[in-house]
Design an enzyme around this catalytic site. Structure first.
Site, PDB file in Angstrom:
ATOM      1  N   SER A 123      -9.594   1.780   3.176  1.00 47.54           N
ATOM      2  CA  SER A 123      -8.724   2.521   2.288  1.00 47.54           C
ATOM      3  C   SER A 123      -7.706   1.657   1.532  1.00 47.54           C
ATOM      4  O   SER A 123      -7.065   2.155   0.619  1.00 47.54           O
ATOM      5  CB  SER A 123      -7.971   3.586   3.064  1.00 47.54           C
ATOM      6  OG  SER A 123      -7.260   2.980   4.106  1.00 47.54           O
ATOM      7  N   LYS A 163       0.856  -1.202   0.000  1.00 50.08           N
ATOM      8  CA  LYS A 163       0.000   0.000   0.000  1.00 50.08           C
ATOM      9  C   LYS A 163       0.887   1.246   0.000  1.00 50.08           C
ATOM     10  O   LYS A 163       1.922   1.272   0.700  1.00 50.08           O
ATOM     11  CB  LYS A 163      -0.880  -0.037   1.239  1.00 50.08           C
ATOM     12  CG  LYS A 163      -1.982   1.014   1.293  1.00 50.08           C
ATOM     13  CD  LYS A 163      -2.866   0.764   2.528  1.00 50.08           C
ATOM     14  CE  LYS A 163      -3.969   1.822   2.627  1.00 50.08           C
ATOM     15  NZ  LYS A 163      -4.790   1.634   3.825  1.00 50.08           N
ATOM     16  N   SER A 211      -9.797  -0.589   7.418  1.00 52.54           N
ATOM     17  CA  SER A 211      -9.278  -0.416   6.057  1.00 52.54           C
ATOM     18  C   SER A 211      -8.596  -1.605   5.423  1.00 52.54           C
ATOM     19  O   SER A 211      -8.200  -1.524   4.263  1.00 52.54           O
ATOM     20  CB  SER A 211      -8.321   0.772   6.033  1.00 52.54           C
ATOM     21  OG  SER A 211      -9.048   1.946   6.309  1.00 52.54           O
TER      22      SER A 211
END
Lengths: 549, 470
Positions: free
Chosen positions: B204, B129, B228
């Site tokens: 996210s 990420k 997330s």
């Protein structure tokens, strides 16, 4: 090692701040109009003009004020700790290093970096708290103090807000004799740990500024005093005593010029008898103890004057700068509202928990502190002047203590250290740890003079040799054949000889010029290579010179 | 989690048996709404004894050691699949250009006979990420304010996965700085859900979830502050694990809410996620909040242990109104399945559960308003040249941050401001303690607690856009 690794990588990044020019990007230069914000750096670079205000004048002003008004002074001191590495990362810090060479992702506030507490910081805080008789918190925490400024990389400073590591202590000091002497005890409100910010350097014409983050993350202890001081000299002595204490403890080199000891003072005045405090004014940019003294006295008289003219309302809560050149305080920032730092507990750092065992072990490791030393020296019979001198520097005190431990006479040891040795140190710009003379040789020297083995004058010569080159007293005496001549017969022989060789002077002496005794004494000394015992020599001389022929 | 069962009926569109050479079939018309016509992932995922999906990581290892495939071949096939699917998915903000080099290094090592010494993640493609720092690739946090920023260090989690042989294939898309639940809040691109390109992958960690779901990589790293990792995993039909706070070092994770953030793992099977977590966990001296408690060491993640007697608590408040009926029935089916396997499933009530979201919003916004103060354009990132200091800060942050981030910073600043700290932040921390205590109590009488990972399936794109200017 980590900092080296990052340094190399960082300099390869074109977007990174390089040490020579700030913020020069492809898209342009950052302009910062910050001329109004004076910095400590700027002021420190101006060479301070030494202005001596005679003590009597200060006393007069103080006494005039003392008649109607009372000054209330409090001091916030920041002490930069001399730990090997910074507070939250493993960067070393050295004053004067090239800009941005002692940094890493943590103290730079790079994304993803996290602080990890240097345990030495706690040790220093506990040492100082115990030395200042404070109450230690068994459990304290860190908080974030938030504001925006280019020298604060994370946009917040890690500090301690509502639960500091120590509260409620006191400091004892003795005022110097030239200011009236006397003992004082001032309260300490709190001590807490925090990190330092970086440094901003403003360009000459103010068109840009440069950020040096070497100092960012260096550990500080903030010491807040109770508003107990009443005069400039009390305040400056408080600061000097704090310096003494941190140097004794070895937690900081307490150097105001280098910025490892910084003082901000708060001054207010009130009519004598009034309970509530007057409006307080903060003074910054104090770079020496005498500046603290003079700035406070100036500010006190400024405020008193306004009061006596009925204009006390024009005293506003503000920050003023001390201008060394003009010897006055000037307004720095008007209309200072209370800053909202939005404190909240630092989530990246666990609580600081102290055990009784830990506190005790730190307590045991403390050296004898200045106050205790001063009281002990007083009890030994030394004068206050001697006490203040000897206890001022821990190295000097240790030297003195070591000397008298070898049996040397207390007063004589004090005299030698304060006199000839101090003069030598000053001339050669050395500290007492640098000289080749060792305490037990000094004791030996004192004993040799006392026993009459050598004369005082010879003693001074030997001292110089010992300071510069070391060696032993006994060795030097032997080597240079310096033993004092004390034998009466020997001296009489020498005196006879000199008298016989100088008939003219003898005649002059006998006809009234008794001052020529000194001449004869000098001649005998010359003949004896300085070894004749002066006392015996003069006795014999007087006898022989006055003897009926 | 329901979606990890991987029962044949849900994945029938993804054939699991392959020939050894991967021939990409012609892509269908661009109006494809899902990825079912794209080439399947390169390796045969053999079934393990218990019927659970095999571990891709172990399969890779077995294949490399037996020589049936080289790391380079594996990397090439993943990369070609990635390239083919990216135009539709946009999972990655940045794709690494050194994947083949790293794969070659592994092959060299094997050739020299050092096969047994290979790390447990050797040859495994990992998506990271973009709010996790990688030294040799840009790390933007999904934000324009860090466009082109390259960290000078690797996050500890990245360092560890590389040490164990993992290959970082690229940086995945996310909601800016982790704030959001659809990945539409990214400053760069919108990621699509591989199951339905008109839906969001969740957030996210949307890019990490879609990349694993579409087999663009084997496993991926995400971050979880308020769901997330778990929610996008649910939306994309993969396994997402949020470890306990302190299990994985946060050093190198761009902080959003320091007391809540964790780095989590996504993968196609529970075994993979477990192996991956094991590889990156452990105390880190650079993170003062990382736990010193020792890890579960040798767990055979493929060993089938009977569930009989396991006490399961279903949190009643998570099945209230507002939860899709489809989700409710899926949960009920899961409960039945667990009971068949011998679990004792009971309903558990946690009345403080509903306080979680408001407390989270206060705490996370407050901490993020502080953590994002460092993005000011002064030392790194995008700077808007200005004549004066305050304008520099204001303009750089205004043009660099997206609207969701700005809103949370403002909320957080307000909640921490003088006079409001007690009413908001302090109160939220107290509520947090209450919630924690109620979970602890429930876990005294239950071995595990279960709930749906999200109250619905993936939303359609654009459905959750909030208007900031109305």
């Amino acid at each position: 090692m980590a900092s080296t690794l990052f340094r190399n990588v960082i300099q390869a990044q074109p977007l990174f701040l390089n040490s020579s020019a700030l913020l020069r990007r492809k898209n342009g230069v950052l302009y910062c109009t910050m001329t109004q914000t004076a910095t400590e750096e700027k002021q420190q670079q101006k060479s301070p003009q030494k202005i001596k205000v005679p003590p009597q004048k200060q006393m007069k002003e103080v006494s005039k004020i003392g008649a109607d008004y009372e000054a209330v002074i409090g001091i916030e001191t920041h002490v930069q700790l001399s730990t090997l590495t910074k507070a939250f990362c493993s960067c070393p810090y050295s004053y004067g290093a090239q800009p941005n060479t002692c940094i890493c992702p943590v103290c730079m506030g790079l994304p993803g970096a996290l602080p990890v507490l240097n345990s030495k910081v706690i040790e220093c805080a506990v040492k100082l708290a115990l030395a200042l008789n404070c109450r230690l918190s068994f459990s304290s925490k860190f908080d974030r103090k938030q504001y925006f400024y280019p020298d604060l990389p994370k946009g917040y400073q890690i500090s301690q807000f509502d639960i500091p590591i120590a509260t409620g202590g006191s400091i004892d000091l003795d005022l110097p004799l030239e200011f009236g002497g006397g003992h004082r005890r001032f309260g300490i409100t709190r001590i807490h740990m925090e990190e330092d910010a970086g440094k901003l350097m403003h360009s000459g014409n103010g068109s840009y500024s440069q950020v040096d983050l070497n100092r960012a993350g260096v550990p500080l202890l903030e010491i807040v005093s109770e508003p107990d001081m009443r005069t400039g000299i009390e305040a400056s002595e408080y600061a000097a005593e704090l310096q003494r204490v941190v140097r004794y403890l070895g937690v900081s080199n307490g150097n105001m010029q280098e910025g490892s000891l910084r003082c901000d003072v708060n001054v207010s005045v009130r009519p004598i008898g009034q309970a509530e405090f007057g409006t307080k004014v903060e003074i910054k940019n104090l770079n020496s103890f005498s500046a603290i003294n003079r700035a406070i006295d100036f500010e006190i008289s400024r405020q008193v004057n306004l009061h006596s003219q009925g204009q006390q309302d024009s005293i506003v809560q503000e920050t003023r700068l001390w201008e060394e050149g003009a010897q006055k305080t000037v307004t720095m920032r008007k209309k200072e509202g209370l800053a909202d730092y939005r404190y909240f507990p630092e989530p990246d750092l666990p609580e600081v928990v102290l055990t009784k065992a830990y506190m005790d072990s730190v307590g045991k490791s403390l050296p004898e502190l200045p106050e205790a030393k001063r009281r002990r020296y007083e009890e030994m019979g030394l004068s206050m002047q001697d006490v203040l001198f000897l206890a001022n520097d821990i190295a000097v005190a240790d030297f003195f203590d070591a000397t008298i431990q070898k049996g040397a006479d207390v007063k004589l040891a004090a005299n030698w250290i304060m006199g000839d040795i101090a003069a030598y140190l000053k001339n050669e710009k050395l500290s007492i740890n640098d000289i080749k003379l060792v305490p037990h040789e000094l004791a030996e020297l004192i004993a040799s003079i006392k026993s009459g083995t050598i004369s005082g004058k010879i003693g001074k010569e030997i001292l110089f040799e010992l300071l510069a080159k070391g060696g032993t007293v006994k060795g030097l005496i032997e080597e240079k054949d310096l033993v004092q001549i004390t034998d009466l017969v020997d001296i009489e022989k020498m005196v006879d000889k000199v008298i016989a060789e100088n008939p003219k002077q003898l005649e002059q002496y006998r006809s009234g010029k008794t001052k020529l005794q000194g001449y004869f004494a000098g001649q005998v000394m010359k003949a004896s290579k300085g070894k004749a015992n002066p006392g015996i020599l003069n006795k014999v001389l007087v006898e022989k010179l006055n003897a009926k022929v | 989690m329901l979606s990890t069962l991987h029962s044949p009926r849900s994945l029938s569109r993804f054939p699991l048996h392959l020939t050894s050479s991967v021939k990409p079939r012609a892509a269908s018309a661009s109006s494809a709404s899902s990825l079912s016509d794209y080439p399947p992932p390169p390796l045969p995922a053999a079934q393990s004894p218990g019927g659970a999906p095999a571990s891709q990581i172990l399969t890779v290892r077995r294949s490399l050691l037996s020589g049936s495939v080289t790391a380079t071949q594996l990397a090439e096939s993943y990369l070609s699949r990635l390239r083919l699917t990216e135009p539709q998915l946009n999972s990655f903000i940045h794709v690494s250009d050194s994947v083949l080099k790293s794969a070659q290094e592994i092959d060299d090592k094997i050739a020299k006979g050092g096969g047994e010494a290979l790390g447990p993640l050797a040859g495994v493609m990992v998506g990271v990420k973009d709010n996790i720092c990688t030294a040799d690739m840009p790390s933007t946090g999904g934000s324009r304010i860090l466009e082109n920023y390259r960290p000078p260090f690797d996050a500890t989690a990245v360092k560890r996965l590389k040490e164990k042989g993992g290959i970082v294939v690229g940086k995945t898309n996310l909601d800016e700085f982790g704030m959001g639940s659809t990945t539409e809040g990214s400053g760069f691109q919108v990621t699509a859900n591989p199951w339905d390109l008109g839906r969001v992958p969740g957030g996210s960690s949307g890019g990490s979830a879609s990349a694993v779901s579409a087999r663009q990589c084997v496993v991926s790293l995400g971050s979880d502050t308020g769901g997330s990792v778990r929610q996008p995993a649910s939306f994309c039909g993969v396994v997402g694990l949020k470890p306990t706070y302190g299990r994985v070092s946060r050093f190198g994770l761009m902080a959003y809410a320091s007391s809540l953030d964790v780095i989590g793992c996504l993968g196609t099977s529970v075994a993979d996620v477990g192996i991956f977590l094991n590889a990156i966990s452990g105390h880190d001296k650079f993170d003062a909040t990382s736990s010193k408690q020792s890890l579960f060491t040798s767990i055979n993640l493929l060993e089938s242990k009977p569930l009989s007697g396991l006490k399961v608590g279903l949190i009643r408040e998570t099945l209230d109104d507002g939860v899709d009926s489809g989700v409710k029935s899926a949960i009920n089916a899961a409960v039945l399945h667990m009971q068949e396997l011998g679990c004792i499933v009971n309903e558990v009530s946690l009345p403080s559960f509903s306080l979680g979201l408001p407390a989270y919003y206060i705490l996370a916004s407050s901490e993020s308003s502080s953590n994002l103060s460092r993005y000011d354009g002064v030392r790194y990132g995008k700077q808007t040249v200005s004549d004066e200091l305050n304008a520099l800060y204001a303009n750089s942050r205004a043009s660099g941050f997206g609207p969701e981030v700005k809103m949370r910073i403002l909320m957080g600043t307000y909640a921490l401001s003088a006079g409001y700290y007690d009413a908001y932040y302090k109160r939220a921390q107290q509520v947090r303690t209450l919630i924690r205590e109620s979970f602890k109590t429930a876990l005294e009488t239950n071995d595990i607690l279960i709930s749906p990972a999200a109250p619905s399936v993936a939303y359609k794109m654009g459905m959750l856009v909030v208007s900031y200017y109305s």
